[in-house]
Write a protein that holds these residues in place. Sequence first.
Motif, PDB file in Angstrom:
ATOM      1  N   ARG A  85      43.713  42.079  35.133  1.00 23.60           N
ATOM      2  CA  ARG A  85      42.408  41.723  34.572  1.00 23.60           C
ATOM      3  C   ARG A  85      42.692  40.688  33.498  1.00 23.60           C
ATOM      4  O   ARG A  85      43.519  40.897  32.615  1.00 23.60           O
ATOM      5  CB  ARG A  85      41.734  42.955  33.977  1.00 23.60           C
ATOM      6  N   GLU A 140      38.303  40.696  28.753  1.00 27.61           N
ATOM      7  CA  GLU A 140      37.351  41.801  28.662  1.00 27.61           C
ATOM      8  C   GLU A 140      36.209  41.743  29.676  1.00 27.61           C
ATOM      9  O   GLU A 140      35.701  42.777  30.080  1.00 27.61           O
ATOM     10  CB  GLU A 140      36.798  41.913  27.238  1.00 27.61           C
ATOM     11  N   ASN A 141      35.776  40.559  30.075  1.00 25.35           N
ATOM     12  CA  ASN A 141      34.700  40.479  31.063  1.00 25.35           C
ATOM     13  C   ASN A 141      35.222  40.294  32.470  1.00 25.35           C
ATOM     14  O   ASN A 141      34.464  40.072  33.398  1.00 25.35           O
ATOM     15  CB  ASN A 141      33.753  39.315  30.733  1.00 25.35           C
ATOM     16  N   GLY A 142      36.539  40.371  32.603  1.00 28.79           N
ATOM     17  CA  GLY A 142      37.171  39.998  33.859  1.00 28.79           C
ATOM     18  C   GLY A 142      37.054  41.038  34.949  1.00 28.79           C
ATOM     19  O   GLY A 142      36.827  42.218  34.706  1.00 28.79           O
ATOM     20  N   GLU A 143      37.226  40.536  36.175  1.00 28.54           N
ATOM     21  CA  GLU A 143      37.230  41.387  37.356  1.00 28.54           C
ATOM     22  C   GLU A 143      38.621  42.005  37.481  1.00 28.54           C
ATOM     23  O   GLU A 143      39.594  41.434  37.008  1.00 28.54           O
ATOM     24  CB  GLU A 143      36.956  40.475  38.554  1.00 28.54           C
ATOM     25  N   ARG A 144      38.684  43.150  38.153  1.00 29.67           N
ATOM     26  CA  ARG A 144      39.995  43.749  38.428  1.00 29.67           C
ATOM     27  C   ARG A 144      40.459  43.161  39.754  1.00 29.67           C
ATOM     28  O   ARG A 144      39.843  43.416  40.786  1.00 29.67           O
ATOM     29  CB  ARG A 144      39.875  45.269  38.555  1.00 29.67           C
ATOM     30  N   LYS A 197      36.618  32.273  41.597  1.00 34.00           N
ATOM     31  CA  LYS A 197      36.507  32.153  40.150  1.00 34.00           C
ATOM     32  C   LYS A 197      37.687  32.813  39.412  1.00 34.00           C
ATOM     33  O   LYS A 197      38.325  32.207  38.561  1.00 34.00           O
ATOM     34  CB  LYS A 197      35.183  32.778  39.707  1.00 34.00           C
ATOM     35  N   THR A 198      37.956  34.092  39.740  1.00 29.44           N
ATOM     36  CA  THR A 198      38.963  34.796  38.953  1.00 29.44           C
ATOM     37  C   THR A 198      40.359  34.236  39.193  1.00 29.44           C
ATOM     38  O   THR A 198      41.103  33.974  38.244  1.00 29.44           O
ATOM     39  CB  THR A 198      38.919  36.302  39.262  1.00 29.44           C
ATOM     40  N   MET A 247      38.992  45.476  46.515  1.00 32.84           N
ATOM     41  CA  MET A 247      39.265  46.706  45.765  1.00 32.84           C
ATOM     42  C   MET A 247      38.573  46.656  44.414  1.00 32.84           C
ATOM     43  O   MET A 247      38.242  45.582  43.926  1.00 32.84           O
ATOM     44  CB  MET A 247      40.765  46.857  45.530  1.00 32.84           C
ATOM     45  N   VAL A 248      38.376  47.826  43.818  1.00 29.99           N
ATOM     46  CA  VAL A 248      37.867  47.861  42.448  1.00 29.99           C
ATOM     47  C   VAL A 248      38.871  48.579  41.544  1.00 29.99           C
ATOM     48  O   VAL A 248      39.550  47.959  40.746  1.00 29.99           O
ATOM     49  CB  VAL A 248      36.471  48.524  42.341  1.00 29.99           C
ATOM     50  N   ASP A 249      38.973  49.899  41.703  1.00 32.17           N
ATOM     51  CA  ASP A 249      39.850  50.642  40.795  1.00 32.17           C
ATOM     52  C   ASP A 249      41.297  50.663  41.275  1.00 32.17           C
ATOM     53  O   ASP A 249      42.212  50.681  40.469  1.00 32.17           O
ATOM     54  CB  ASP A 249      39.345  52.073  40.631  1.00 32.17           C
TER      55      ASP A 249
END
Lengths: 493, 291
Positions: B37, B40-44, B68-69, B215-217
């Motif tokens: 990440r 603080e506003n970033g994607e995982r 973007k990320t 994925m997220v977590d």
Amino acid sequence: MSETPEKKKLTTKERMQLPRNVMPEQNPKERVKNFKEVPYGYTAELAMAEAERCIMCPKPKCITGCPVEVDIPGFIKMVSEGKFVEAAQKIKETNALPAICGRVCPQEEQCESVCVLGKKYKPVAIGYLERFVADYEREQGKIEVPKLPLSTGKKVAVVGSGPAGLTVAADLAQMGHKVVIYEALHKTGGVLIYGIPEFRLPKSIVASEVDYLKKLGVEVHTSFVVGKLDTVDELFESGFDAVFVGTGAGLPNFMKIEGENLNGVYSANEFLTRSNLMAAYDFPSHDTPIFVGKNVAVLGGGNTAMDSVRTSLRLGAENGYIVYRRSRKEMPARIEEIHHAEQEGVQFHFLTNPVRYIGNEDGWVTGMECIKMELGEPDASGRRRPIPIEGSNFVLPVDTVVVAVGNSSNPLIPQTTPGLETNKWGNIVVNEKTMMTSRPGLFAGGDIVTGGATVILAAGAGKVAARAIHKYVMGIPFDEENKEETEQAAKAE
Amino acid sequence: MYEIIDKRELCEKVHQFKIKVPHLVNKARAGQFVILRQDENGERVPMSIGGLDRENGILTVVIQEVGKTSGAMNRMKTGDHFADVVGPLGLPSHIEKFGNCVCIGGGVGIPPIRPIAQALKDAGNHVTTIIGARSKNLLIFEQELKEASHELKISTDDGSYGTHGFVTTILQKMIDDGEQIDMVIAIGPVPMMKAVVNTTREPKIKTFVSLNPIMVDGTGMCGACRVTVGGKTKFACVDGPDFDGHEVDFEEMTKRMKMYTRYEKQAYDKFLEDDHCRLAKAAAELEKENM
Ligand SMILES: Cc1cc2nc3c(=O)[nH]c(=O)nc-3n(C[C@H](O)[C@H](O)[C@H](O)COP(=O)(O)OP(=O)(O)OC[C@H]3O[C@@H](n4cnc5c(N)ncnc54)[C@H](O)[C@@H]3O)c2cc1C
Ligand SMILES: Cc1cc2nc3c(=O)[nH]c(=O)nc-3n(C[C@H](O)[C@H](O)[C@H](O)COP(=O)(O)OP(=O)(O)OC[C@H]3O[C@@H](n4cnc5c(N)ncnc54)[C@H](O)[C@@H]3O)c2cc1C
Ligand code: SF4
Ligand code: SF4
Ligand code: FES
């Protein structure tokens, strides 16, 4: 200051007849467009008026309804006297998280369900009062860090930072032990932060609980997945005298029906995590996206389902449906949440169950084939078992589905901890008096032990575990339950 | 905060990061991944492990700019910090003595092949590695893989280097030549993995693929990463990322990976526009200085 003017002294009967004070809240039309908390909370005047309703039963039933036995009349008396900070501290003797529990406890099944007033009138609004005093204490900056006892030199690791872990950490730190929390996600709070939405539990409240822990000297490591980085055994090897596992029930259940992997079909965990933890509602200012279509169906009848459907409306859905296989009566969600959902225009399909999802060529869900149900004999949970009505199938057009049919326990810790006993659902088995697992020095509590339950039960388990962990690391035998008290009593004589 | 101790461009839009995370590096095994990440506003975002320097506690990841990320990450510099580096996640690759192994990497799937090839070699296998790119200038990690394997074969789509064709052109030739192959592992873009699996299906060669769904977590909590393998739903982040390639439903996975295309494009376009403005401003300032 606490003397109430003579004219306000009411008889018990008069008090009982006072109407329950309503908590002011945001207008439903407005609030479905924002993520701000729905109820505003009591004012001091409302809180004191509500406290006036409690008749201070000599044998208060309400206490028996509270899983952690908060001294309810005790704190309410303080509220009626305007001693709000003292009232908050009274609650904290048994419940470390009053600002949270006041908001999310299913009071209508717990403390308020047995309040004597409830027989004839409406029960005292115990939850609202609990919330009020905790908010008052926090907002007035009156939360004081207690003087900590001398360090015992003992170290305890806490795995997971949900209500169970937060409570264990707070209690142990106040007993003078060094506590280190390990949390897999990048933020602390467990379901309180990734699951329950802002409009029901402002994240700043959870953050202030964690700040408080830090002030107590608790060390917090986020982005640390125990079992992947260090195993429980490695934590012991690195010098911890005891380990507490409060990893929750984080594994989402699916229904295993056709089309479940179509685009647009979410688990509630993913849907809520994207919106809450990753702040997808603020895309593109925050980088994580979320998809919400026009017609959103949420499967399930619990708090998670209500949170999901109300989130979907706030994210722009035109129709938010709850699809639940039993009837309204069996819905496990808090009454207040169901009521709020109704006010916000959620449409309920009771006695309805999905049988398959229908998708288009690009792999997106376009509809959900459902079947109507009727209630048969009671099942193991005591609720009447829903039975499909043959031939009653119909298709509900949807472009987003959120599956909120419960969670199971994440197998990571049991898989990586040899000798740790689990039951057939994968929950960790503990001695209920001490919360110790089959492995000496390894304790567990909260949803990982009970399966998906409630915040207060998790926090309560944390309290029990903290007392037992204290004994364990200090070498005090568990069975001499009252030894300390007996000794003190003997000394006093 | 996790410091980038070295960052360099390997080829257009592909950058290598060395990050000091000794604890993680010490625990990680070939085939696992991490989640990064940026702020603080970033994607995982999940990224494969491209190298593990255990002595110095240094993790290598290679990031390709696709949105973007990844674009923002590739604009980070040596000395910058990631807000989070989580891991090691997923199960390590299955390493045992198979005999003759063929490791196949394409694009940013090449770096994670290195630790796997090395581990297979260390386990006593004979390792042939095949890597491919569209063109010579897009080929990365050639030297690293030469060291990690017994043999290295290269393909380019345009024939500018190595065999003219795809990684499967080389694999097919090995099979046709009657070479003994006991196991194949492929990491790369979905079409490449699909092609490899189709090549090895008929001769019934055990084939692993490393899947990269959204994925997220990354800990089994959300189910975003579900893939169908052998008719059953699996969570790639905890049950994988490696799976039996012949059992994977690639068609479903390809569709699932397009779930956010609309939003991703919106975010990336805005990012590029901002980036463009930033560059233009910097250029203008430079010009002013030089006047
Ligand atoms: C959407 C939703 C709404 C709810 N609403 C209510 C409500 O209104 N009222 C109520 O009383 N209850 C409610 N509940 C239930 C309640 O939130 C849970 O019972 C409670 O949070 C359980 O607490 P816990 O501490 O056991 O675990 P959790 O809150 O689940 O926390 C566990 C933590 O452990 C971390 N973890 C897991 N594995 C690891 C690992 N290997 N290493 C490190 N960390 C790890 C997780 O990331 C998580 O942060 C709700 C639940 C959900 C999902
Ligand atoms: C286990 C695993 C290992 C990976 N290893 C690498 C690697 O070593 N190097 C590398 O460059 N990339 C790797 N990826 C892919 C990388 O995570 C995505 O390219 C990245 O998340 C894109 O983010 P973005 O915002 O730049 O692009 P976006 O504009 O958001 O998306 C571009 C495309 O990337 C995919 N994507 C988007 N979000 C995610 C997500 N959260 N998780 C996975 N894929 C996503 C989607 O298919 C999307 O169409 C890996 C993915 C997985 C799951
Ligand atoms: S903790 Fe929950 S159950 Fe107990 S008194 Fe407070 S609101 Fe009621
Ligand atoms: S049962 Fe009701 S009225 Fe009696 S003490 Fe408790 S809250 Fe007050
Ligand atoms: S990424 Fe959430 S379960 Fe795999």
